[in-house]
Every structure is written in C-alpha cells, then in structure tokens.
Design a protein around this motif. Structure first.
Motif, PDB file in Angstrom:
ATOM      1  N   GLN A 189       0.804  -1.221   0.000  1.00  0.00           N
ATOM      2  CA  GLN A 189       0.000   0.000   0.000  1.00  0.00           C
ATOM      3  C   GLN A 189       0.838   1.273   0.000  1.00  0.00           C
ATOM      4  N   TYR A 190       2.155   1.139  -0.022  1.00  0.00           N
ATOM      5  CA  TYR A 190       3.021   2.315   0.093  1.00  0.00           C
ATOM      6  C   TYR A 190       2.958   3.193  -1.153  1.00  0.00           C
ATOM      7  N   ARG A 191       2.910   4.508  -0.934  1.00  0.00           N
ATOM      8  CA  ARG A 191       2.975   5.472  -2.024  1.00  0.00           C
ATOM      9  C   ARG A 191       4.035   6.520  -1.678  1.00  0.00           C
ATOM     10  N   PRO A 192       5.016   6.738  -2.547  1.00  0.00           N
ATOM     11  CA  PRO A 192       6.051   7.747  -2.274  1.00  0.00           C
ATOM     12  C   PRO A 192       5.441   9.129  -2.066  1.00  0.00           C
ATOM     13  N   ASP A 197       9.480  10.151  -7.818  1.00  0.00           N
ATOM     14  CA  ASP A 197       9.273   9.214  -8.922  1.00  0.00           C
ATOM     15  C   ASP A 197      10.522   8.348  -9.068  1.00  0.00           C
ATOM     16  N   TYR A 198      10.475   7.162  -8.496  1.00  0.00           N
ATOM     17  CA  TYR A 198      11.618   6.256  -8.562  1.00  0.00           C
ATOM     18  C   TYR A 198      11.722   5.639  -9.955  1.00  0.00           C
ATOM     19  N   PRO A 199      12.941   5.489 -10.478  1.00  0.00           N
ATOM     20  CA  PRO A 199      13.087   4.847 -11.787  1.00  0.00           C
ATOM     21  C   PRO A 199      12.829   3.351 -11.684  1.00  0.00           C
ATOM     22  N   GLY A 200      12.462   2.753 -12.801  1.00  0.00           N
ATOM     23  CA  GLY A 200      12.353   1.306 -12.827  1.00  0.00           C
ATOM     24  C   GLY A 200      13.732   0.689 -12.699  1.00  0.00           C
ATOM     25  N   GLY A 201      13.781  -0.568 -12.381  1.00  0.00           N
ATOM     26  CA  GLY A 201      15.066  -1.233 -12.218  1.00  0.00           C
ATOM     27  C   GLY A 201      15.364  -1.536 -10.766  1.00  0.00           C
ATOM     28  N   ARG A 202      16.428  -2.275 -10.581  1.00  0.00           N
ATOM     29  CA  ARG A 202      16.769  -2.814  -9.267  1.00  0.00           C
ATOM     30  C   ARG A 202      17.078  -1.732  -8.234  1.00  0.00           C
ATOM     31  N   LEU A 203      17.843  -0.710  -8.629  1.00  0.00           N
ATOM     32  CA  LEU A 203      18.244   0.299  -7.655  1.00  0.00           C
ATOM     33  C   LEU A 203      17.060   1.147  -7.210  1.00  0.00           C
ATOM     34  N   GLY A 204      16.243   1.588  -8.156  1.00  0.00           N
ATOM     35  CA  GLY A 204      15.079   2.380  -7.790  1.00  0.00           C
ATOM     36  C   GLY A 204      14.154   1.620  -6.858  1.00  0.00           C
ATOM     37  N   LYS A 205      13.944   0.344  -7.144  1.00  0.00           N
ATOM     38  CA  LYS A 205      13.088  -0.489  -6.299  1.00  0.00           C
ATOM     39  C   LYS A 205      13.680  -0.633  -4.900  1.00  0.00           C
ATOM     40  N   ALA A 206      14.993  -0.844  -4.824  1.00  0.00           N
ATOM     41  CA  ALA A 206      15.638  -1.011  -3.521  1.00  0.00           C
ATOM     42  C   ALA A 206      15.524   0.258  -2.684  1.00  0.00           C
ATOM     43  N   LEU A 208      13.319   2.663  -2.951  1.00  0.00           N
ATOM     44  CA  LEU A 208      11.919   2.854  -2.567  1.00  0.00           C
ATOM     45  C   LEU A 208      11.586   2.014  -1.337  1.00  0.00           C
ATOM     46  N   GLU A 209      12.049   0.773  -1.316  1.00  0.00           N
ATOM     47  CA  GLU A 209      11.729  -0.106  -0.193  1.00  0.00           C
ATOM     48  C   GLU A 209      12.501   0.292   1.067  1.00  0.00           C
ATOM     49  N   ILE A 210      13.702   0.828   0.898  1.00  0.00           N
ATOM     50  CA  ILE A 210      14.422   1.367   2.058  1.00  0.00           C
ATOM     51  C   ILE A 210      13.635   2.537   2.647  1.00  0.00           C
ATOM     52  N   GLY A 251      21.275   8.713 -10.522  1.00  0.00           N
ATOM     53  CA  GLY A 251      20.842  10.048 -10.132  1.00  0.00           C
ATOM     54  C   GLY A 251      19.355  10.116  -9.850  1.00  0.00           C
ATOM     55  N   GLN A 252      18.551   9.520 -10.716  1.00  0.00           N
ATOM     56  CA  GLN A 252      17.101   9.547 -10.521  1.00  0.00           C
ATOM     57  C   GLN A 252      16.696   8.821  -9.242  1.00  0.00           C
ATOM     58  N   ALA A 253      17.349   7.690  -8.961  1.00  0.00           N
ATOM     59  CA  ALA A 253      17.007   6.923  -7.762  1.00  0.00           C
ATOM     60  C   ALA A 253      17.361   7.701  -6.495  1.00  0.00           C
ATOM     61  N   LEU A 254      18.548   8.307  -6.466  1.00  0.00           N
ATOM     62  CA  LEU A 254      18.954   9.076  -5.288  1.00  0.00           C
ATOM     63  C   LEU A 254      18.083  10.318  -5.107  1.00  0.00           C
ATOM     64  N   ALA A 255      17.760  10.981  -6.207  1.00  0.00           N
ATOM     65  CA  ALA A 255      16.921  12.177  -6.117  1.00  0.00           C
ATOM     66  C   ALA A 255      15.519  11.821  -5.625  1.00  0.00           C
ATOM     67  N   ALA A 256      14.960  10.713  -6.121  1.00  0.00           N
ATOM     68  CA  ALA A 256      13.630  10.288  -5.679  1.00  0.00           C
ATOM     69  C   ALA A 256      13.639   9.934  -4.198  1.00  0.00           C
ATOM     70  N   PHE A 257      14.692   9.266  -3.761  1.00  0.00           N
ATOM     71  CA  PHE A 257      14.806   8.872  -2.358  1.00  0.00           C
ATOM     72  C   PHE A 257      14.812  10.100  -1.450  1.00  0.00           C
ATOM     73  N   THR A 258      15.605  11.101  -1.800  1.00  0.00           N
ATOM     74  CA  THR A 258      15.677  12.301  -0.960  1.00  0.00           C
ATOM     75  C   THR A 258      14.364  13.077  -0.993  1.00  0.00           C
ATOM     76  N   ARG A 259      13.713  13.121  -2.141  1.00  0.00           N
ATOM     77  CA  ARG A 259      12.420  13.809  -2.228  1.00  0.00           C
ATOM     78  C   ARG A 259      11.358  13.070  -1.417  1.00  0.00           C
ATOM     79  N   ASP A 260      11.356  11.753  -1.519  1.00  0.00           N
ATOM     80  CA  ASP A 260      10.377  10.933  -0.808  1.00  0.00           C
ATOM     81  C   ASP A 260      10.494  11.127   0.702  1.00  0.00           C
ATOM     82  N   LEU A 261      11.722  11.151   1.209  1.00  0.00           N
ATOM     83  CA  LEU A 261      11.923  11.254   2.656  1.00  0.00           C
ATOM     84  C   LEU A 261      11.806  12.687   3.167  1.00  0.00           C
ATOM     85  N   GLY A 262      12.005  13.659   2.303  1.00  0.00           N
ATOM     86  CA  GLY A 262      11.816  15.046   2.707  1.00  0.00           C
ATOM     87  C   GLY A 262      12.656  15.419   3.915  1.00  0.00           C
TER      88      GLY A 262
END
Length: 369
Positions: A189-192, A197-206, A208-210, A251-262
């Motif tokens: 049920q998680y929504r960032p 916006d996490y990219p597709g692929g292994r790193l983006g998924k990881a 997001l789950e972190i 870059g996209q994965a790290l940027a999404a992570f920082t935006r998600d966590l605020g």
C-alpha cells in the motif's frame, strides 16, 4: 555499491584539466555539457537531478578514493571493500556487520541491518543478525495456496514461540519476526511522498523499499543496495551511451529517495562506493580499463556538502598510479570510518577495521565533527 568499477572521471568530471580531454578524445564529457561544481570539477549531465542537493550543500563528492591494495581484480577488490581489510582474503565478516556487532543500541528489531537483494552481501556477513530482502511484498513464507500458506505460518509461529529450546537459529528467528512485522505494515500500500518518482530497475526499487522501512519506523539502522553495469570496457560513451544510462538511473534513484523522505533526510546519510576506478586514457574500444582510484558520493542532512573532498593528485602521467591510473590519496577506510564515527557514533573503529587505525586527521571531512 556500484559493482563493476565506475569511471569516477566521467562521473565527477575534472573538466578544468586539458589532460582529461587529451586522453579521452571519444569519451570525455564535453565541457559545455558538464554541470560545473567548483570551476574544476563538474557533474556528468545525467546526474543533473542531483545538482540541487549540491547547491543546498547536502551532497559532496570524494575524489581519488580507493583501496591501498593495487589489485585490478573485480572479485578481490570488491571483497576488500566489503570486508574492510585490503589485501587480506581470510577476513570472515564484513565491516558493516562488525559495526553492528559493536553497536549495542539498536539490537531490538529484525530490521536493524537489511540488504536489498536476493542474498546477503559480504559487507553484512557475520555474527550480527541481518536480513536480505529481495522484495518487501514477497518477503515471507511462500506456498501456492493461501490455506497452505496459513498452515505453514501457524507451524512457524508455534516453532517461533518455542525458540528458547534452541531449535530455531538466530537468523531464522530474525527472519520470521521480520515476516510478522511486514504483514502488519502491508508494504503493497506504500505510495512515495512529495511527488517522488523512482526509476524502474533494481536500484530504484531497492531505494523505494528502504524509504518504506525508514518511514515505518521499524528500527532500520543500516541498509545496503547494489547495482551492476559499471564495467565499461567497450563503447562507454560520453553524454550518452552505456555509462550515461547507468548514471541516469543512479541520479534519478537518489533524487527520488531524498524527495520521498523530505525532512527525514536530516538524520540520514547515503554514500556510494565502487571497487576501483578506470584508466585515465580511453582504450581502443572507446571504453576504459580497470584502474585504481575512483569517486564516491555522500549525501544527506549531516553532510558538509557543496565540496569535492580529498586531495586531488592530478592527471599528469608523472602523478598517476603506475603511469596509467588516478592515484589513491584517500583510503576508503578513512571515509567509512568517518561516517561510522561522526554519523553513527561508533567508537571502536580499530575493531571494525582490523589492522588499521583510522585517524580523524585523515577523514575527508564529509560529516560535521
């Protein structure tokens, strides 16, 4: 972990040095495309999403960092980076696990140390409990039918309740406790947040789950993720191509992570690492071969960012390692020790890095003292 040896020279580009362009006529990032950081170094354009973090001084880079061991073997260099003992292959555990062995404050949760992937990496191997999770939603007891899965779960619950008999190993108890906690969290049920916006692929998924586990407040203390594809011997590319694609995902994965966590990033540090760098000179296949020093990124609220850290040795052939590679001027253990000491409060650094005595005078200065 950027497995495969990222080309630090095309990630954090020394665009102020004409030798860089002379040695890489086909794969150098054109100066007009580099995102300047300090007049000498700049970001690869596919890392443009990280420039706001640099400007806000929550992103730093450490250049000319690596292992004092001269190996150019992926297997050996990755082993040394994860064990924290360069040149010693017999070390039984990883340096992050040794940190967990000595940290007594965060032992009451199965999610204390988690690797996101199909198996536990070398860096978290050891006697301190840790988990490997390939998919939060699928993590648990697998059976084809719900009824069978429920019966299996009840059987494990009974075994778990009687685990004081010693029939259930520590790792099994940790894993089953984690399964039970995840059932209550319902990760599907998680929504960032914040439009991340996490990219597709292994790193983006990881990542997001972190972020999910951090927000769920289950006691996550250290997390690990890796991504392959950095071994660019052939057709590496400059602003486009193989390396650019990997950097774009990073870059996209790290940027999404920082935006998600605020605001949550004020207590979080993320760092990248790779086993070694690439040769200064491009090869005959428009790629680069195994080198020595590389570049690593450090980001988060506690980071003293907006700076390229470390002593830059230069690209002149006389300044290179063995006449071909960027020389190592910062031992990777000094950066890792700084993160452990100044961010996580570790004190017994010599036990975490046996055979080495980290000295704050050698810390690159990524975290406020």
């Amino acid at each position: 972990f950027q497995r495969g040896a990222v080309d630090g020279l095309n990630m954090i580009v020394p665009h102020g040095d004409p030798i860089y362009y002379r040695e890489r006529p086909r794969i150098a990032v054109p100066e007009k495309d580099v995102l300047d950081l300090d007049g000498y170094f700049g970001l690869h354009p596919r890392l443009a999403v990280l420039k706001p973090l640099w400007d806000s001084k929550t992103l730093a880079a450490v250049h000319a960092i690596g292992s004092p061991d001269a190996t150019r073997s992926h297997f050996d260099a990755q082993d040394y980076l994860e064990s924290g003992t360069p040149g010693v292959k017999a070390t039984p555990d990883g340096w992050l696990n040794r940190y967990c062995q000595h940290d007594r404050e965060h032992q009451d949760t199965p999610f204390r140390a988690v690797a996101f992937g199909p198996q536990l990496p070398r860096i978290l191997a050891g006697t301190a409990p840790s988990l490997a999770i390939d998919d939060l939603q699928a993590f648990g007891l697998r059976a084809p039918q719900p009824a069978a899965r429920d019966r299996l779960t009840r059987a494990f619950e009974e075994l778990y309740a009687g685990s004081a008999t010693g029939l259930l190993s520590t790792s099994s108890r940790e894993a089953f406790a984690a399964v039970q906690m995840l059932k209550r969290l319902d990760p599907g049920q998680y929504r960032p947040a914040n439009g991340a916006d996490y990219p597709g692929g292994r790193l983006g998924k990881a990542l997001l789950e972190i972020a999910q586990l951090i927000k769920a407040d289950v006691g996550l203390h250290v997390a690990f993720a890796d991504v392959t594809g950095w071994d660019t011997h052939v057709n590496q590319g400059a602003t486009e191509g193989q390396l650019a694609g990997r950097l774009g995902e990073l870059g996209q994965a790290l940027a999404a992570f920082t935006r998600d966590l605020g605001d949550g990033m004020r207590d979080i540090v993320v760092f990248t690492m790779s086993e070694f760098g690439r040769t200064v000179r491009e090869n005959g296949s428009s790629g680069t071969d195994h080198g020595h020093a590389t570049a690593m990124l450090v980001l988060g609220g506690p980071v003293q960012g907006g700076r390229v850290l470390g002593k830059w040795p230069g690209l002149d052939p006389a300044q290179r390692f063995e006449g071909r590679d960027v020389a190592v001027t910062t031992d990777f253990r000094d950066l890792f020790a700084e993160l452990l000491a100044r961010h996580l409060g570790a004190t017994d650094l010599s036990a975490i890095f046996p055979g080495y005595t980290p000295d704050p005078a050698r810390f690159p200065g990524a975290i406020s003292a």
